[in-house]
Design a protein around this motif. Structure first.
Motif, PDB file in Angstrom:
ATOM      1  N   GLN A 117       0.746  -1.203  -0.003  1.00 36.18           N
ATOM      2  CA  GLN A 117       0.048  -0.057  -0.052  1.00 36.18           C
ATOM      3  C   GLN A 117       0.828   1.195   0.011  1.00 36.18           C
ATOM      4  O   GLN A 117       0.615   2.133  -0.643  1.00 36.18           O
ATOM      5  N   ILE A 118       1.961   1.302   0.854  1.00 36.64           N
ATOM      6  CA  ILE A 118       2.989   2.340   0.954  1.00 36.64           C
ATOM      7  C   ILE A 118       3.549   2.534  -0.353  1.00 36.64           C
ATOM      8  O   ILE A 118       3.411   4.017  -0.807  1.00 36.64           O
ATOM      9  N   ALA A 119       3.820   1.582  -1.051  1.00 37.70           N
ATOM     10  CA  ALA A 119       4.718   1.765  -2.242  1.00 37.70           C
ATOM     11  C   ALA A 119       3.644   2.099  -3.431  1.00 37.70           C
ATOM     12  O   ALA A 119       4.148   3.139  -4.332  1.00 37.70           O
ATOM     13  N   ASN A 120       2.365   1.726  -3.472  1.00 41.36           N
ATOM     14  CA  ASN A 120       1.557   2.310  -4.293  1.00 41.36           C
ATOM     15  C   ASN A 120       1.120   3.420  -4.082  1.00 41.36           C
ATOM     16  O   ASN A 120       0.881   4.344  -5.162  1.00 41.36           O
ATOM     17  N   LEU A 121       0.753   3.978  -2.906  1.00 38.47           N
ATOM     18  CA  LEU A 121       0.535   5.483  -2.653  1.00 38.47           C
ATOM     19  C   LEU A 121       1.617   6.470  -2.730  1.00 38.47           C
ATOM     20  O   LEU A 121       1.385   7.594  -3.618  1.00 38.47           O
ATOM     21  N   LEU A 122       2.953   5.961  -2.747  1.00 39.99           N
ATOM     22  CA  LEU A 122       3.892   6.773  -2.969  1.00 39.99           C
ATOM     23  C   LEU A 122       4.153   7.025  -4.610  1.00 39.99           C
ATOM     24  O   LEU A 122       4.461   8.185  -5.008  1.00 39.99           O
ATOM     25  N   ASN A 123       3.898   5.897  -5.280  1.00 37.72           N
ATOM     26  CA  ASN A 123       4.174   6.236  -6.668  1.00 37.72           C
ATOM     27  C   ASN A 123       3.109   7.125  -7.312  1.00 37.72           C
ATOM     28  O   ASN A 123       3.201   7.474  -8.112  1.00 37.72           O
ATOM     29  N   LYS A 124       1.817   6.855  -6.714  1.00 40.64           N
ATOM     30  CA  LYS A 124       0.663   7.736  -7.160  1.00 40.64           C
ATOM     31  C   LYS A 124       1.143   9.340  -6.922  1.00 40.64           C
ATOM     32  O   LYS A 124       0.827  10.151  -7.522  1.00 40.64           O
ATOM     33  N   LEU A 125       1.646   9.451  -5.597  1.00 41.42           N
ATOM     34  CA  LEU A 125       1.894  10.788  -4.967  1.00 41.42           C
ATOM     35  C   LEU A 125       2.805  11.347  -6.247  1.00 41.42           C
ATOM     36  O   LEU A 125       2.874  12.613  -6.415  1.00 41.42           O
ATOM     37  N   MET A 126       4.050  10.661  -6.473  1.00 37.61           N
ATOM     38  CA  MET A 126       5.095  11.108  -6.919  1.00 37.61           C
ATOM     39  C   MET A 126       4.762  11.534  -8.679  1.00 37.61           C
ATOM     40  O   MET A 126       5.512  12.241  -9.150  1.00 37.61           O
ATOM     41  N   ASN A 127       3.993  10.499  -9.200  1.00 35.50           N
ATOM     42  CA  ASN A 127       3.760  10.580 -10.597  1.00 35.50           C
ATOM     43  C   ASN A 127       2.540  11.287 -11.095  1.00 35.50           C
ATOM     44  O   ASN A 127       2.155  11.486 -12.246  1.00 35.50           O
ATOM     45  N   THR A 128       1.580  11.719  -9.990  1.00 30.52           N
ATOM     46  CA  THR A 128       0.350  12.488 -10.317  1.00 30.52           C
ATOM     47  C   THR A 128       0.783  13.734 -10.694  1.00 30.52           C
ATOM     48  O   THR A 128       1.413  14.407 -10.136  1.00 30.52           O
ATOM     49  N   LYS A 129       0.489  14.296 -12.036  1.00 27.84           N
ATOM     50  CA  LYS A 129       0.538  15.581 -12.658  1.00 27.84           C
ATOM     51  C   LYS A 129      -0.588  16.313 -13.140  1.00 27.84           C
ATOM     52  O   LYS A 129      -1.670  15.456 -13.333  1.00 27.84           O
ATOM     53  N   TYR A 130      -0.704  17.535 -12.749  1.00 31.70           N
ATOM     54  CA  TYR A 130      -1.805  18.180 -13.422  1.00 31.70           C
ATOM     55  C   TYR A 130      -1.658  18.596 -14.973  1.00 31.70           C
ATOM     56  O   TYR A 130      -0.861  19.379 -15.339  1.00 31.70           O
ATOM     57  N   THR A 131      -2.632  17.989 -15.594  1.00 29.30           N
ATOM     58  CA  THR A 131      -2.499  18.137 -17.200  1.00 29.30           C
ATOM     59  C   THR A 131      -3.653  19.115 -17.627  1.00 29.30           C
ATOM     60  O   THR A 131      -3.815  19.311 -18.859  1.00 29.30           O
ATOM     61  N   GLY A 132      -4.313  19.821 -16.697  1.00 28.50           N
ATOM     62  CA  GLY A 132      -5.481  20.597 -17.194  1.00 28.50           C
ATOM     63  C   GLY A 132      -6.757  19.878 -17.396  1.00 28.50           C
ATOM     64  O   GLY A 132      -7.813  20.651 -17.405  1.00 28.50           O
ATOM     65  N   SER A 133      -6.780  18.558 -17.168  1.00 26.95           N
ATOM     66  CA  SER A 133      -8.212  17.938 -17.137  1.00 26.95           C
ATOM     67  C   SER A 133      -8.665  18.093 -15.768  1.00 26.95           C
ATOM     68  O   SER A 133      -7.695  17.558 -14.853  1.00 26.95           O
ATOM     69  N   GLY A 134      -9.927  18.272 -15.359  1.00 22.44           N
ATOM     70  CA  GLY A 134     -10.426  18.452 -14.312  1.00 22.44           C
ATOM     71  C   GLY A 134     -10.069  19.716 -13.711  1.00 22.44           C
ATOM     72  O   GLY A 134      -9.827  20.620 -14.660  1.00 22.44           O
ATOM     73  N   THR A 135     -10.418  20.135 -12.497  1.00 27.12           N
ATOM     74  CA  THR A 135      -9.946  21.223 -11.924  1.00 27.12           C
ATOM     75  C   THR A 135      -8.546  21.203 -11.239  1.00 27.12           C
ATOM     76  O   THR A 135      -8.109  19.879 -10.503  1.00 27.12           O
ATOM     77  N   ILE A 136      -7.839  22.109 -10.830  1.00 26.93           N
ATOM     78  CA  ILE A 136      -6.668  22.232 -10.035  1.00 26.93           C
ATOM     79  C   ILE A 136      -6.935  21.911  -8.611  1.00 26.93           C
ATOM     80  O   ILE A 136      -6.125  21.465  -7.833  1.00 26.93           O
ATOM     81  N   ARG A 137      -8.129  22.150  -8.207  1.00 24.54           N
ATOM     82  CA  ARG A 137      -8.523  21.927  -6.840  1.00 24.54           C
ATOM     83  C   ARG A 137      -8.447  20.311  -6.645  1.00 24.54           C
ATOM     84  O   ARG A 137      -8.125  19.884  -5.646  1.00 24.54           O
ATOM     85  N   GLU A 138      -9.284  19.801  -7.342  1.00 25.19           N
ATOM     86  CA  GLU A 138      -9.471  18.234  -7.415  1.00 25.19           C
ATOM     87  C   GLU A 138      -7.809  17.653  -7.503  1.00 25.19           C
ATOM     88  O   GLU A 138      -7.576  16.676  -6.854  1.00 25.19           O
ATOM     89  N   HIS A 139      -6.954  18.026  -8.344  1.00 18.49           N
ATOM     90  CA  HIS A 139      -5.662  17.618  -8.399  1.00 18.49           C
ATOM     91  C   HIS A 139      -5.028  17.808  -7.106  1.00 18.49           C
ATOM     92  O   HIS A 139      -4.532  16.769  -6.624  1.00 18.49           O
ATOM     93  N   ILE A 140      -4.853  18.915  -6.375  1.00 19.80           N
ATOM     94  CA  ILE A 140      -4.302  18.947  -5.047  1.00 19.80           C
ATOM     95  C   ILE A 140      -4.823  18.237  -4.003  1.00 19.80           C
ATOM     96  O   ILE A 140      -4.203  17.805  -3.131  1.00 19.80           O
ATOM     97  N   LEU A 141      -6.374  18.020  -3.952  1.00 15.06           N
ATOM     98  CA  LEU A 141      -6.973  17.391  -2.811  1.00 15.06           C
ATOM     99  C   LEU A 141      -6.596  15.865  -3.172  1.00 15.06           C
ATOM    100  O   LEU A 141      -6.740  15.196  -1.981  1.00 15.06           O
TER     101      LEU A 141
END
Length: 289
Positions: A117-141
Motif C-alpha cells: 500500500q505504501i509503495a502504491n501510494l508513494l508511486n501515485k503521489l510522485m507521478n500524479t501531474k496536473y494536465t489541465g483535465s479536471g480542476t486544479i483543486r481536485e488535483h491538489i486534494l
C-alpha cells in the motif's frame, strides 16, 4: 441500557441491489457501500454497539425488547453482507456470530500488505501531474488524500514537503508561482495553496481564451494560388481591393463596314466588289462611303 429505541427503514439513497458484489479486488468500496446502506436504513446498531448482556429473571421489558432487536439486526447485517458477496467469496469465509467479527474476518481475507500500500501510494503521489483535465483543486486534494493515507500507514509526509511536491506537479505555466514561493519567507498551508493555485489557473485559462479569440479574428497571410508570383505572400485586404482602372492598349485593326469583318477595308472587300458588279456599278467607291 438504552430504551425506547426506534428501528425501521428510512429513505434509501443507496439501493441494496446496486451494491457491487464483493469479488476481492473491490473490498474497500464494498465495505463503504455496506456501511452506508446499513446506516441510512438504521440497521447498523450491531456495528457500533456491543451486544447486550444475557437476559435474567430480573430483566425489564425494555431490556428484553432491546435484546431481541439487537440480535435481529445482527442477523440482518450478516445477511446483507452475505447477499452482496460472490459465491466463491462467500463460501471461503467462515461466518462469525457477531456482524462486527464477520466484517473484520472478511477484511482480514482481503487485507493488503502495508508495504504494498505504501509503495502504491508513494508511486501515485510522485507521478500524479496536473494536465489541465479536471480542476486544479481536485488535483491538489488528490495529492492531499494520498498523503493522508500514507500518514495512517505510519509514513507521514510533512505539509511543507507536500506543498513543494504539489508545486512541482504543476505545468510550466505555473513556474512563476513556484519561484515566488521559494523567494518569500512565509510558508503556505494547504488551504492557502489551493486558493492561490485556483486563482492562477483561472487567470491562465482566461488568457488562453483571449489569445485564441485574437488569433481567430486576425487574418493570416497565405500564399496566393493561381498567380504568376509563386511563393509570394499577399494581404487579404489587398486581395479584396478593387483592381486599378488601367486599360491595356491593343494594336489597331482595320474593319470592313460591309461584311463587318476585321483585317481589311470596305474598298478591298471581295464581297463588296461582287455586290457592286451585281448592281452594275463599276465606279469604285471609297470604303468610308
Amino acid at each position: 441500557m438504552q430504551s425506547g429505541l426506534k428501528f425501521g427503514s428510512g429513505s434509501v439513497p443507496l439501493n441494496f441491489m446496486n451494491i457491487e458484489p464483493l469479488t476481492g479486488s473491490n473490498f474497500k468500496r464494498w465495505r463503504a457501500d455496506i456501511e452506508i446502506y446499513l446506516s441510512v436504513n438504521h440497521l447498523d446498531l450491531p456495528l457500533y454497539k456491543k451486544p447486550p448482556e444475557a437476559l435474567t429473571i430480573a430483566s425489564t421489558s425494555e431490556q428484553q425488547k432491546y435484546f431481541d432487536e439487537w440480535h435481529r439486526l445482527n442477523r440482518v447485517c450478516k445477511n446483507v453482507m452475505k447477499r452482496t458477496m460472490s459465491d466463491s467469496v462467500s463460501g471461503s469465509i467462515e461466518e462469525k456470530e457477531l456482524a462486527t467479527e464477520f466484517l473484520e474476518s472478511i477484511g482480514e481475507r482481503f487485507k493488503e500488505s502495508d508495504k504494498a500500500q505504501i509503495a502504491n501510494l508513494l508511486n501515485k503521489l510522485m507521478n500524479t501531474k496536473y494536465t489541465g483535465s479536471g480542476t486544479i483543486r481536485e488535483h491538489i486534494l488528490k495529492l492531499v488524500d494520498y498523503a493522508a493515507k500514507l500518514k495512517t500507514l505510519k509514513n507521514p509526509i510533512s505539509d511543507e514537503m507536500l506543498i513543494h511536491h504539489t508545486l512541482n506537479s504543476l505545468p510550466a505555466s505555473f513556474e512563476h508561482l513556484n519561484t515566488t514561493y521559494l523567494a518569500q519567507k512565509d510558508k503556505w498551508d494547504i488551504n492557502e495553496l489551493i486558493s492561490i493555485c485556483v486563482q492562477v489557473d483561472e487567470r491562465i485559462k482566461k488568457e488562453k481564451i483571449e489569445r485564441s479569440v485574437n488569433l481567430v479574428g486576425k487574418p493570416k497571410w497565405k500564399t496566393q494560388k493561381g498567380n504568376n508570383h509563386k511563393g509570394k505572400k499577399f494581404s487579404p485586404k489587398l486581395a479584396l481591393a478593387p483592381a486599378p482602372d488601367s486599360k491595356i492598349q491593343k494594336p489597331y485593326q482595320t474593319k470592313c463596314y460591309f461584311c463587318r469583318k476585321s483585317g481589311h477595308l470596305k474598298r478591298d472587300c471581295t464581297g463588296f466588289k461582287a455586290w457592286l458588279t451585281k448592281k452594275g456599278i463599276h465606279k469604285e467607291e471609297k470604303s468610308q462611303k
